[in-house]
Design an enzyme around this catalytic site. Structure first.
Site, PDB file in Angstrom:
ATOM      1  N   ARG A   1      -7.847   9.863 -12.133  1.00  0.00           N
ATOM      2  CA  ARG A   1      -6.732   8.901 -12.217  1.00  0.00           C
ATOM      3  C   ARG A   1      -7.279   7.513 -11.875  1.00  0.00           C
ATOM      4  NH1 ARG A   1      -3.425   6.409  -8.600  1.00  0.00           N
ATOM      5  NH2 ARG A   1      -1.216   6.177  -9.102  1.00  0.00           N
TER       6      ARG A   1
ATOM      7  N   LYS B   1     -10.142   2.678  -4.218  1.00  0.00           N
ATOM      8  CA  LYS B   1      -9.683   2.972  -2.856  1.00  0.00           C
ATOM      9  C   LYS B   1     -10.602   2.405  -1.781  1.00  0.00           C
ATOM     10  CE  LYS B   1      -6.314   6.415  -3.868  1.00  0.00           C
ATOM     11  NZ  LYS B   1      -5.888   7.808  -3.978  1.00  0.00           N
TER      12      LYS B   1
HETATM   13  N1  PMM Z   1      -3.098   7.791  -5.068  1.00  0.00           N
HETATM   14  C1  PMM Z   1      -2.214   6.799  -5.216  1.00  0.00           C
HETATM   15  C2  PMM Z   1      -1.042   6.975  -5.972  1.00  0.00           C
HETATM   16  N2  PMM Z   1      -0.806   8.156  -6.590  1.00  0.00           N
HETATM   17  N3  PMM Z   1      -1.469  10.337  -7.116  1.00  0.00           N
HETATM   18  C3  PMM Z   1      -2.338  11.348  -6.976  1.00  0.00           C
HETATM   19  N4  PMM Z   1      -2.108  12.518  -7.612  1.00  0.00           N
HETATM   20  N5  PMM Z   1      -3.463  11.229  -6.229  1.00  0.00           N
HETATM   21  C4  PMM Z   1      -3.755  10.086  -5.555  1.00  0.00           C
HETATM   22  O1  PMM Z   1      -4.786  10.045  -4.843  1.00  0.00           O
HETATM   23  C5  PMM Z   1      -2.857   8.996  -5.676  1.00  0.00           C
HETATM   24  C6  PMM Z   1      -1.701   9.162  -6.476  1.00  0.00           C
HETATM   25  C7  PMM Z   1      -2.466   5.497  -4.523  1.00  0.00           C
HETATM   26  O2  PMM Z   1      -3.165   4.600  -5.328  1.00  0.00           O
HETATM   27  P1  PMM Z   1      -2.499   3.390  -6.166  1.00  0.00           P
HETATM   28  O3  PMM Z   1      -1.444   2.762  -5.274  1.00  0.00           O
HETATM   29  O4  PMM Z   1      -3.610   2.475  -6.402  1.00  0.00           O
HETATM   30  O5  PMM Z   1      -1.926   3.902  -7.422  1.00  0.00           O
END
Ligand code: PMM
Length: 289
Positions: free
Chosen positions: A268, A228
């Site tokens: 994650r 991020k």
């Molecule tokens: N961030 C992204 C997508 N899904 N889900 C949860 N639970 N928490 C998060 O902080 C989160 C998420 C955005 O990141 P990406 O586009 O790189 O997957």
């Protein structure tokens, strides 16, 4: 509210496997435009293969999403999201993978669960779609309640806090109450601070520094720092340009170790291997206490 604590003290989520350490959630974004890995796993076969590779690298579960939530992103339409997500969920679940679906739509959540998803990960915590809480309650699957203030298109202007830790905690508490009132069993809930969602880098760092305050909500905690913007800023220093998202995996693993050490239930991440090592080191250190 309190859920039953698992043996590791990280909490346990009814309906999901239990690990003796912080779990690792690998990410498969079936999108052309996610900020960190957009376009790489857009085709179903490539996405399923990616998910299986993440399991080999040490992922305990795989999160499949079909809508980019990068700041400023437009929404994907429902048919397209279903087309992206459902076959990948089915393909991974049929191979025995524990699959979570990353969606803000009740219809996508329900279809993904029918295809084998075991967890619904809604970055809006049930706010984006009024049908979501009822759909998850009816499906009797676990639910991630993330801190969210609005859709990606306008979320940066919502990053205004006097005390980010206190406000995020209070807003999450309200959401958790609403979700339980809507019929989702407390033992199926996971809480997430939503790093980068209506938050600037200082807000994200404060939340990572105060994960125990979020743990005190009494629910298993998911931390999603992977690649991020705040890590880009940390790595860049004061004046330099941030490194591209794909060069932030070592920094991501560092956050994974910190989160695991502070009692996160799972982290994650896009690149699993280094984080799988980090959570094992955290586990070994805890064992030596
Ligand atoms: N961030 C992204 C997508 N899904 N889900 C949860 N639970 N928490 C998060 O902080 C989160 C998420 C955005 O990141 P990406 O586009 O790189 O997957």
């Amino acid at each position: 509210m309190n859920t039953k604590r698992g043996s590791s003290g990280r909490g346990r989520v009814a309906g999901l496997p239990e690990w003796d350490r912080c779990g690792v959630m690998g990410v498969v974004n079936v999108t052309p435009d996610s900020f960190s890995d957009g376009g790489r796993w857009f085709d179903t076969t490539a996405a399923v293969k990616r998910g299986l590779d993440l399991v080999v690298q040490g992922a305990d579960l795989v999160d499949v999403g079909g809508e980019s939530t990068r700041p400023g992103a437009p929404r994907v339409d429902e048919e397209e999201e279903l087309r992206r997500v459902v076959p990948v969920v089915r393909g991974l679940a049929s191979e025995g993978v524990t699959v979570s679906v990353d969606t803000m739509r009740a219809s996508v959540a329900a279809r993904a669960v029918a295809a084998g998803a075991m967890l619904v990960n809604d970055v809006s915590g049930g706010l984006a779609d009024p049908g979501m809480i009822g759909a998850v309650a009816a499906a009797e699957v676990p639910f991630v309640v993330m801190h969210w203030r609005g859709f990606s298109a306008g979320m940066n202007s919502l990053a205004v806090y006097d005390d980010v830790v206190a406000e995020v905690t209070a807003e999450l508490r309200d959401r958790l109450d609403a979700v339980v009132a809507g019929g989702i069993a407390p033992e199926r809930l996971v809480v997430d601070p939503g790093l980068g969602f209506a938050k600037n880098a200082d807000h994200d760092l404060a939340l990572v520094a105060h994960l125990p305050a979020l743990r005190a909500l009494g629910f298993p905690l998911l931390v999603a720092a992977s690649r991020k913007r705040f890590l880009g800023r940390v790595l860049a220093g004061a004046d330099a340009a941030p490194p591209p998202a794909r060069e932030r995996d070592a920094a991501t693993a560092a956050v994974s170790a910190i989160a695991a050490h502070q009692g996160a239930w799972a982290v994650r991440v896009h690149e699993v291997r280094a984080t799988a090592d980090a959570v094992r080191v955290a586990r070994a250190v805890e064992g030596a206490l």
